[in-house]
Design an enzyme around this catalytic site. Structure first.
Site, PDB file in Angstrom:
ATOM      1  N   ARG A  88     -20.116  15.128   8.131  1.00  0.00           N
ATOM      2  CA  ARG A  88     -18.999  15.863   7.536  1.00  0.00           C
ATOM      3  C   ARG A  88     -18.677  17.121   8.324  1.00  0.00           C
ATOM      4  NH1 ARG A  88     -18.244  18.861   2.142  1.00  0.00           N
ATOM      5  NH2 ARG A  88     -16.026  18.536   1.775  1.00  0.00           N
ATOM      6  N   HIS A  92     -15.011  18.117   9.733  1.00  0.00           N
ATOM      7  CA  HIS A  92     -14.360  19.391   9.433  1.00  0.00           C
ATOM      8  C   HIS A  92     -14.108  20.199  10.694  1.00  0.00           C
ATOM      9  CE1 HIS A  92     -14.977  19.835   4.828  1.00  0.00           C
ATOM     10  NE2 HIS A  92     -14.785  18.588   5.160  1.00  0.00           N
ATOM     11  N   ASP A  93     -15.038  20.128  11.646  1.00  0.00           N
ATOM     12  CA  ASP A  93     -14.791  20.858  12.886  1.00  0.00           C
ATOM     13  C   ASP A  93     -13.569  20.278  13.602  1.00  0.00           C
ATOM     14  OD1 ASP A  93     -15.145  22.694  14.959  1.00  0.00           O
ATOM     15  OD2 ASP A  93     -16.228  21.218  16.161  1.00  0.00           O
ATOM     16  N   GLY A  98      -9.161  21.432  16.119  1.00  0.00           N
ATOM     17  CA  GLY A  98      -9.803  20.611  17.150  1.00  0.00           C
ATOM     18  C   GLY A  98     -11.313  20.749  17.165  1.00  0.00           C
ATOM     19  N   ASP A 100     -13.924  22.147  18.382  1.00  0.00           N
ATOM     20  CA  ASP A 100     -14.235  23.288  19.246  1.00  0.00           C
ATOM     21  C   ASP A 100     -15.294  24.198  18.645  1.00  0.00           C
ATOM     22  OD1 ASP A 100     -12.878  24.393  17.151  1.00  0.00           O
ATOM     23  OD2 ASP A 100     -11.583  25.667  18.375  1.00  0.00           O
ATOM     24  N   ASN A 117     -15.517  24.130   2.473  1.00  0.00           N
ATOM     25  CA  ASN A 117     -16.830  24.158   3.128  1.00  0.00           C
ATOM     26  C   ASN A 117     -17.941  23.826   2.146  1.00  0.00           C
ATOM     27  OD1 ASN A 117     -17.966  26.234   1.613  1.00  0.00           O
ATOM     28  ND2 ASN A 117     -17.530  27.791   3.098  1.00  0.00           N
ATOM     29  N   PRO A 183      -7.380  17.504   4.267  1.00  0.00           N
ATOM     30  CA  PRO A 183      -6.777  16.724   3.184  1.00  0.00           C
ATOM     31  C   PRO A 183      -7.552  16.916   1.884  1.00  0.00           C
ATOM     32  CG  PRO A 183      -7.536  15.296   4.994  1.00  0.00           C
ATOM     33  CD  PRO A 183      -7.874  16.688   5.367  1.00  0.00           C
ATOM     34  N   THR A 214     -19.505   6.251   3.203  1.00  0.00           N
ATOM     35  CA  THR A 214     -20.572   5.287   2.958  1.00  0.00           C
ATOM     36  C   THR A 214     -21.900   5.989   2.720  1.00  0.00           C
ATOM     37  OG1 THR A 214     -21.827   3.455   3.912  1.00  0.00           O
ATOM     38  CG2 THR A 214     -20.982   5.036   5.451  1.00  0.00           C
ATOM     39  N   SER A 271     -27.570   1.615  -1.103  1.00  0.00           N
ATOM     40  CA  SER A 271     -27.209   1.985   0.266  1.00  0.00           C
ATOM     41  C   SER A 271     -26.612   3.383   0.357  1.00  0.00           C
ATOM     42  CB  SER A 271     -26.305   0.915   0.889  1.00  0.00           C
ATOM     43  OG  SER A 271     -24.963   1.262   0.805  1.00  0.00           O
ATOM     44  N   ASP A 276     -22.991   1.660   6.205  1.00  0.00           N
ATOM     45  CA  ASP A 276     -22.676   0.227   6.224  1.00  0.00           C
ATOM     46  C   ASP A 276     -21.316   0.027   5.543  1.00  0.00           C
ATOM     47  OD1 ASP A 276     -23.083   0.574   3.531  1.00  0.00           O
ATOM     48  OD2 ASP A 276     -24.895  -0.644   3.422  1.00  0.00           O
TER      49      ASP A 276
HETATM   50  C1  HEM Z   1      -8.673  12.230   3.597  1.00  0.00           C
HETATM   51  C2  HEM Z   1      -9.786  12.559   4.202  1.00  0.00           C
HETATM   52  C3  HEM Z   1     -11.009  13.071   3.500  1.00  0.00           C
HETATM   53  C4  HEM Z   1     -11.145  13.699   2.303  1.00  0.00           C
HETATM   54  C5  HEM Z   1     -10.051  14.083   1.329  1.00  0.00           C
HETATM   55  C6  HEM Z   1     -12.544  13.949   2.098  1.00  0.00           C
HETATM   56  C7  HEM Z   1     -13.076  14.582   1.002  1.00  0.00           C
HETATM   57  C8  HEM Z   1     -14.406  14.737   0.765  1.00  0.00           C
HETATM   58  C9  HEM Z   1     -14.953  15.377  -0.390  1.00  0.00           C
HETATM   59  C10 HEM Z   1     -14.148  16.028  -1.497  1.00  0.00           C
HETATM   60  C11 HEM Z   1     -16.298  15.302  -0.313  1.00  0.00           C
HETATM   61  C12 HEM Z   1     -17.303  15.841  -1.301  1.00  0.00           C
HETATM   62  C13 HEM Z   1     -17.620  17.266  -0.972  1.00  0.00           C
HETATM   63  C14 HEM Z   1     -18.295  17.994  -2.096  1.00  0.00           C
HETATM   64  O1  HEM Z   1     -18.646  17.407  -3.094  1.00  0.00           O
HETATM   65  O2  HEM Z   1     -18.467  19.206  -1.961  1.00  0.00           O
HETATM   66  C15 HEM Z   1     -16.617  14.623   0.914  1.00  0.00           C
HETATM   67  C16 HEM Z   1     -17.875  14.359   1.342  1.00  0.00           C
HETATM   68  C17 HEM Z   1     -18.163  13.752   2.555  1.00  0.00           C
HETATM   69  N1  HEM Z   1     -17.257  13.406   3.517  1.00  0.00           N
HETATM   70 FE1  HEM Z   1     -15.264  13.381   3.323  1.00  0.00          FE
HETATM   71  N2  HEM Z   1     -13.244  13.465   3.163  1.00  0.00           N
HETATM   72  C18 HEM Z   1     -12.348  12.923   4.046  1.00  0.00           C
HETATM   73  C19 HEM Z   1     -12.629  12.347   5.253  1.00  0.00           C
HETATM   74  C20 HEM Z   1     -13.893  12.262   5.777  1.00  0.00           C
HETATM   75  C21 HEM Z   1     -14.176  11.805   7.122  1.00  0.00           C
HETATM   76  C22 HEM Z   1     -13.144  11.393   8.147  1.00  0.00           C
HETATM   77  C23 HEM Z   1     -15.534  11.849   7.262  1.00  0.00           C
HETATM   78  C24 HEM Z   1     -16.374  11.497   8.467  1.00  0.00           C
HETATM   79  C25 HEM Z   1     -16.107  10.575   9.327  1.00  0.00           C
HETATM   80  C26 HEM Z   1     -16.082  12.303   6.016  1.00  0.00           C
HETATM   81  C27 HEM Z   1     -17.412  12.417   5.751  1.00  0.00           C
HETATM   82  C28 HEM Z   1     -17.944  12.868   4.563  1.00  0.00           C
HETATM   83  C29 HEM Z   1     -19.361  12.836   4.243  1.00  0.00           C
HETATM   84  C30 HEM Z   1     -20.467  12.265   5.118  1.00  0.00           C
HETATM   85  C31 HEM Z   1     -19.503  13.406   2.978  1.00  0.00           C
HETATM   86  C32 HEM Z   1     -20.800  13.642   2.216  1.00  0.00           C
HETATM   87  C33 HEM Z   1     -21.316  15.029   2.491  1.00  0.00           C
HETATM   88  C34 HEM Z   1     -22.663  15.314   1.904  1.00  0.00           C
HETATM   89  O3  HEM Z   1     -23.201  14.524   1.124  1.00  0.00           O
HETATM   90  O4  HEM Z   1     -23.226  16.362   2.241  1.00  0.00           O
HETATM   91  N3  HEM Z   1     -15.060  12.565   5.149  1.00  0.00           N
HETATM   92  N4  HEM Z   1     -15.444  14.284   1.554  1.00  0.00           N
HETATM   93  C1  NAG Z   2     -18.168  28.582   1.643  1.00  0.00           C
HETATM   94  O1  NAG Z   2     -17.097  29.149   0.956  1.00  0.00           O
HETATM   95  C2  NAG Z   2     -17.448  29.943  -0.136  1.00  0.00           C
HETATM   96  C3  NAG Z   2     -16.175  30.491  -0.747  1.00  0.00           C
HETATM   97  O2  NAG Z   2     -15.227  29.501  -0.909  1.00  0.00           O
HETATM   98  C4  NAG Z   2     -18.369  31.084   0.305  1.00  0.00           C
HETATM   99  O3  NAG Z   2     -18.794  31.818  -0.826  1.00  0.00           O
HETATM  100  C5  NAG Z   2     -19.593  30.497   1.014  1.00  0.00           C
HETATM  101  O4  NAG Z   2     -20.400  31.533   1.526  1.00  0.00           O
HETATM  102  C6  NAG Z   2     -19.145  29.625   2.164  1.00  0.00           C
HETATM  103  N1  NAG Z   2     -20.286  28.991   2.820  1.00  0.00           N
HETATM  104  C7  NAG Z   2     -20.659  29.292   4.069  1.00  0.00           C
HETATM  105  C8  NAG Z   2     -21.753  28.480   4.633  1.00  0.00           C
HETATM  106  O5  NAG Z   2     -20.111  30.154   4.715  1.00  0.00           O
END
Ligand code: HEM
Ligand code: NAG
Ligand code: NAG
Ligand code: NAG
Length: 356
Positions: A88, A92-93, A98, A100, A117, A183, A214, A271, A276
């Protein structure tokens, strides 16, 4: 005899012609190469592609990718959840300004202070790898490349197969929370497609990349509306499997904002930690957690791709390719950007050159 000579002559003649053609081709290639260098230098729009193994021979004969891998592996064995964090972090980066490493920069209003974040983790893994790499070869390996390599390792350690990662990125110096336009999990497929298109990523790759869900978890706050009051209807989201609605209501009570129970994005709980294609099978069963995940399975723009990924056996290979594409979004290369000394800070200006 005659025949022999003439055919021998003919042969060597042909060979000579061939050699001449080859050398002409070499000269032409050299010219066009030189010309493209000139073009690139003149326009300043050097899009020197990233490449595999960029650091080979650049780090005092140490293997940069192996150094990163050793850190990621140790952290993963200790805590498998780190894999989701790293994947993730990479997304996000790359999606903001980009790939970077701008997400790593400290500051009162830098990217990592923006609300999305929240659960991004893995920062400390990058720091540890950077520490080792600075010892091995100071000032050589960018933080942006460490993120990309670590994400690849995270995929591999999670059973997602190994893809060759491209490197050669340089680090940026701009990081603003106000640039964070990720997004939303409540986006529709077409809204999300617009966001990816702005980064040069097409629909199929978007479906593949969302397959990143996944592994990993989310919190009730990001989908509670789907359980109780979807679109202000006072009812649950009709696209969610009713059994899943019941189960999630127990985990996420209606009026308790501060629940910390992680909910798997991939509802095949066997899983949860494995990269997967079961995520696609689950969303086809109405078992997507985030609204955007569920929408992928239903929207006519993406439903066929989802079906083919759920039923096929090519997800892992295609996911790797899509990660490589994500890793090329708006990168800095060559003389652009810098190699940060610390991933947290941009380098100090080299004022000695001017004043001292
Ligand atoms: C429309 C695009 C995307 C949206 C709206 C989205 C949104 C989110 C949200 C809301 C979460 C949960 C975060 C939380 O509960 O704090 C999440 C988790 C995650 N996202 Fe996405 N995501 C998107 C695309 C992607 C892409 C492209 C990847 C990687 C290729 C990705 C990888 C992950 C992973 C691995 C997690 C789990 C993080 C964890 O368990 O620490 N996401 N995403
Ligand atoms: C993530 O954002 C929140 C505020 O939205 C901030 O309080 C927190 O310190 C940030 N986390 C990091 C790792 O900077
Ligand atoms: C969920 O919430 C907890 C507590 O607020 C937080 O520590 C965690 O990072 C959040 N995200 C996930 C995916 O668990
Ligand atoms: C995708 O949606 C279209 C339009 O609703 C439908 O005709 C098609 O059968 C769907 N494909 C799958 C695999 O469900």
């Amino acid at each position: 005899m005659d025949i022999f000579i003439s055919s021998a002559f003919g042969y060597s003649q042909k060979k000579k012609e061939k050699e001449m053609k080859i050398s002409a081709a070499v000269v032409a290639a050299a010219f066009s190469l030189a010309f493209s260098f000139i073009l690139v230098n003149f326009t300043g729009q050097c899009d020197a592609a990233l490449q595999q193994g960029f650091y080979k021979g650049k780090c005092n004969s140490q293997d940069v990718e192996a150094i990163v891998a050793s850190v990621v592996k140790r952290r993963f064995n200790d805590k498998p959840r780190v894999a989701a964090g790293l994947i993730r972090l990479f997304f996000h980066d790359c999606f903001v300004n980009g790939c970077d490493a701008s997400i790593l920069l400290d500051g009162d209003s830098s990217e990592k202070t923006a609300p999305p974040n929240l659960s991004v983790s893995g920062y400390d893994v990058i720091d540890e790898a950077k520490g080792l790499l600075e010892e091995a070869c100071a000032g050589v390996v960018s933080c942006a490349d460490i993120i990309a390599i670590a994400a690849r390792d995270a995929v591999q350690l999670s059973g997602g197969g190994r893809y060759e990662v491209q490197t050669g990125r340089r680090d940026g110096s701009v990081s603003l929370a106000s640039n964070v336009d990720l997004p939303s999990p409540r986006f529709s497929v077409s809204q999300s497609a617009d966001a990816f298109a702005k980064k040069g990523i097409g629909l199929t790759d978007m479906v593949l990349l969302l397959g990143g869900h996944t592994i990993g978890f989310t919190n009730c706050s990001l989908f509670r509306d789907r359980l109780y009051n979807f679109d202000n209807t006072g009812k649950p989201d009709p696209t969610m499997d009713p059994l899943l609605v019941m189960k999630l209501r127990l985990i996420c009570p209606r009026n308790s904002p501060a629940d910390r129970t992680p909910v798997s994005l991939d509802q095949n709980l066997a899983s949860t930690f494995i990269v997967d294609n079961s995520f696609y099978k689950q969303i086809r069963l109405g078992r997507g957690i985030l609204q955007i995940d569920q929408a992928l399975a239903l929207d006519p723009l993406t439903n066929n791709t989802v079906a083919s990924l759920a039923n096929g056996n090519d997800f892992l290979a295609r996911f790797g390719q899509a990660m490589v594409k994500l890793g090329a979004v708006d990168v800095l290369t060559d003389s652009q950007g810098e190699i940060r000394e610390s991933c947290h800070l941009k380098n100090k200006p080299r004022s000695t050159l001017l004043f001292g």
